[in-house]
Design a protein around this motif. Structure first.
Motif, PDB file in Angstrom:
ATOM      1  N   MET A  34      19.481  11.282  53.824  1.00  0.00           N
ATOM      2  CA  MET A  34      18.855  10.841  52.750  1.00  0.00           C
ATOM      3  C   MET A  34      19.422   9.771  52.181  1.00  0.00           C
ATOM      4  SD  MET A  34      16.356  10.938  50.504  1.00  0.00           S
ATOM      5  CE  MET A  34      15.525  12.469  51.250  1.00  0.00           C
ATOM      6  N   LYS A  35      18.903   8.545  52.208  1.00  0.00           N
ATOM      7  CA  LYS A  35      19.431   7.430  51.258  1.00  0.00           C
ATOM      8  C   LYS A  35      18.422   6.950  50.490  1.00  0.00           C
ATOM      9  CE  LYS A  35      22.356   5.242  55.024  1.00  0.00           C
ATOM     10  NZ  LYS A  35      22.103   5.173  56.252  1.00  0.00           N
ATOM     11  N   VAL A  36      18.793   6.426  49.265  1.00  0.00           N
ATOM     12  CA  VAL A  36      17.811   5.914  48.264  1.00  0.00           C
ATOM     13  C   VAL A  36      18.165   4.476  48.167  1.00  0.00           C
ATOM     14  CG1 VAL A  36      17.211   5.954  45.844  1.00  0.00           C
ATOM     15  CG2 VAL A  36      18.049   8.178  47.004  1.00  0.00           C
ATOM     16  N   PHE A  37      17.011   3.767  48.253  1.00  0.00           N
ATOM     17  CA  PHE A  37      17.089   2.273  47.941  1.00  0.00           C
ATOM     18  C   PHE A  37      16.323   1.635  46.838  1.00  0.00           C
ATOM     19  CE2 PHE A  37      17.001   0.800  52.862  1.00  0.00           C
ATOM     20  CZ  PHE A  37      18.347   1.281  52.809  1.00  0.00           C
ATOM     21  N   LYS A  38      16.796   0.569  46.353  1.00  0.00           N
ATOM     22  CA  LYS A  38      16.314   0.132  44.843  1.00  0.00           C
ATOM     23  C   LYS A  38      15.971  -1.249  45.171  1.00  0.00           C
ATOM     24  CE  LYS A  38      16.066  -2.011  40.981  1.00  0.00           C
ATOM     25  NZ  LYS A  38      16.528  -3.235  40.478  1.00  0.00           N
ATOM     26  N   PHE A  39      14.836  -1.844  45.189  1.00  0.00           N
ATOM     27  CA  PHE A  39      14.584  -3.209  45.238  1.00  0.00           C
ATOM     28  C   PHE A  39      14.074  -3.752  43.753  1.00  0.00           C
ATOM     29  CE2 PHE A  39      14.144  -1.857  49.792  1.00  0.00           C
ATOM     30  CZ  PHE A  39      14.970  -2.917  50.350  1.00  0.00           C
ATOM     31  N   GLY A  40      14.635  -4.676  43.405  1.00  0.00           N
ATOM     32  CA  GLY A  40      14.244  -5.279  41.980  1.00  0.00           C
ATOM     33  C   GLY A  40      13.118  -6.316  41.983  1.00  0.00           C
ATOM     34  N   GLY A  41      12.719  -6.678  41.005  1.00  0.00           N
ATOM     35  CA  GLY A  41      11.577  -7.679  40.777  1.00  0.00           C
ATOM     36  C   GLY A  41      11.764  -8.949  41.862  1.00  0.00           C
TER      37      GLY A  41
END
Ligand code: ASP
Ligand code: MG
Length: 420
Positions: free
Chosen positions: A1-8
């Motif tokens: 399991m990986k978590v990604f975060k994409f900003g505005g």
């Protein structure tokens, strides 16, 4: 399991939204939780809606809101064909939530309304993105993070209730992941109280949400996708010789954030560090770049890290009766600063004086000067800059400071701070 975060910035145009497809596609063997911010400057625009509403300018609030609505709808229209109707239906529910509220009159405090309005940005962006990706064949499940992240009702800076949130996240995850798809799309920055009222975690809080998910789900890593190649040792817009840093550790990142580098939201680190989850900073414009890896281990040979804070005020306070600066002075002063929510960036005490460098928040500074003048002679010097160098060497001092005259400076073994 990986978590990604994409900003505005990663979802602020049609091209950029389309660009997420291939990135996610290249991780199709993984289970992914994808946390997304509001598009571009949507949060700022929603803040204006909330402020107008609270000031009683209903018409302005509704018209500003109308613009936000139109922008999102036309973006959805440009991105979607088959899926547009379903997306529009879901968006309409979110719009209605806020429009209902805007037609009322405020009876509760500002922060409450702020959160009910501002939380919309993330709901809209993730809704459009999820529909777009599904239509593009990248199957994903959209989740309303308000069903998972429980917070207290300290609106606008809400605190996550860990126990409740982690149970909700785990239980949904166990039921869902792998069944309909391997990708979850959800929102950063927002949550809900026990009364199901929306709450927000503080500006730029999406990084933190991503770290919470990574912690709860024991993710193998958290990747924050940005528009820069990697974390750099200085702001490349100001320092043309800035270089990328391939490896960092959590402590260094916390230090950088403390001195004012806008790398990663400072709250992000602890949930990751507690479980030793690596944090990767990667470039969404070119995912083949290595980026920066941040972990728990000791790192030697870091380049000098430079942080510039412009717009500083130096407040010098001298005792009126020529007495030494004592504990009671410091106590009173720190009480005053706390009540004004002022945080010193640099502080030094002398025999009969105290010097503090602060961000120039005009009203707060004059209030500080006014109250402090009951105890001290107060002098104020504006228009200064604070340069911090971590891991300084003689060469870096020469390079960055040679032509500058210090008003105040401090040095520890690792860190040099220079106010000029
Ligand atoms: N959209 C929110 C903000 O602009 C949260 C975030 O981007 O992290 O502050
Ligand atoms: Mg953001």
């Amino acid at each position: 399991m990986k978590v990604f975060k994409f900003g505005g910035a990663s979802v602020n145009s049609i091209e950029r939204i389309k660009n997420l497809g291939p990135i996610l596609e290249s991780f199709k063997a993984d289970q992914l939780v994808v946390i997304i911010s509001a598009m571009g400057k949507t949060t700022n625009a929603l803040e204006k809606v909330a402020a107008s509403f609270f000031e009683g300018n209903k018409i302005t609030a509704l018209s500003l809101f109308h613009d936000i609505k139109t922008n999102h709808l036309s973006l959805a229209q440009a991105l979607l064909t088959k899926g547009y109707a379903a997306c529009e239906l879901q968006l309409a529910d979110f719009f209605t939530e806020v429009e209902w509220l805007l037609h009322d009159n405020p009876v509760r405090d500002y922060n409450y309304y702020y959160d009910q309005v501002v939380c919309l940005g993330e709901l809209l962006s993730t809704c459009i993105l999820s529909h777009f990706l599904n239509e593009a064949g990248i199957l994903n499940k959209w989740v309303d993070v308000r069903d998972l992240i429980r917070t207290d009702n300290n609106f606008r800076d809400a605190n996550i209730e860990w126990q409740a949130s982690s149970e909700k996240i785990k239980s949904l995850m166990n039921q869902e992941i792998g069944k309909s798809s391997n990708i979850w799309i959800t929102q950063g920055f927002i949550g809900a109280t026990d009364d199901n009222e929306s709450s927000t975690l503080g500006r730029e809080g999406s990084d933190y949400t991503a770290a919470v998910f990574a912690n709860v789900l024991d993710a193998e890593s958290l990747t924050i996708w940005k528009d820069v190649a990697a974390v750099m040792n200085a702001d490349p817009k100001i320092f043309l010789d800035a270089v990328t840093i391939p490896v960092l550790n959590y402590t260094e990142v916390i230090e950088m954030a403390y001195y004012g580098a806008q790398v990663i939201h400072p709250k992000t680190i602890k949930p990751l560090q507690n479980k030793g989850i690596p944090l990767l900073v990667k470039c969404f414009l070119d995912s083949s770049l290595a980026g920066t890896q941040i972990h728990n281990k000791l790192i030697k040979n870091l380049p000098p890290i430079i942080v510039l804070k412009p717009n500083q005020v130096l407040v010098t306070m001298t005792t009126t009766d020529f007495s030494f600066v004592g504990d009671h002075h410091l106590r009173e002063l720190s009480g005053l600063m706390e009540s004004l929510h002022l945080k010193p960036n640099l502080m030094q005490t002398g025999a009969i004086s105290l010097m503090i460098s602060l961000d120039d928040q005009v009203e707060k500074i004059s209030r500080l000067a006014e109250v402090a003048s009951g105890i001290f002679d107060v002098q104020i010097e504006k228009g200064l800059s604070l340069l911090t160098i971590r891991h300084y060497t003689n060469d870096t001092i020469e390079h960055y400071l040679a032509d500058k005259k210090a008003v105040l400076q401090q040095r520890s073994r690792e860190t040099l701070q220079f106010l000029y």
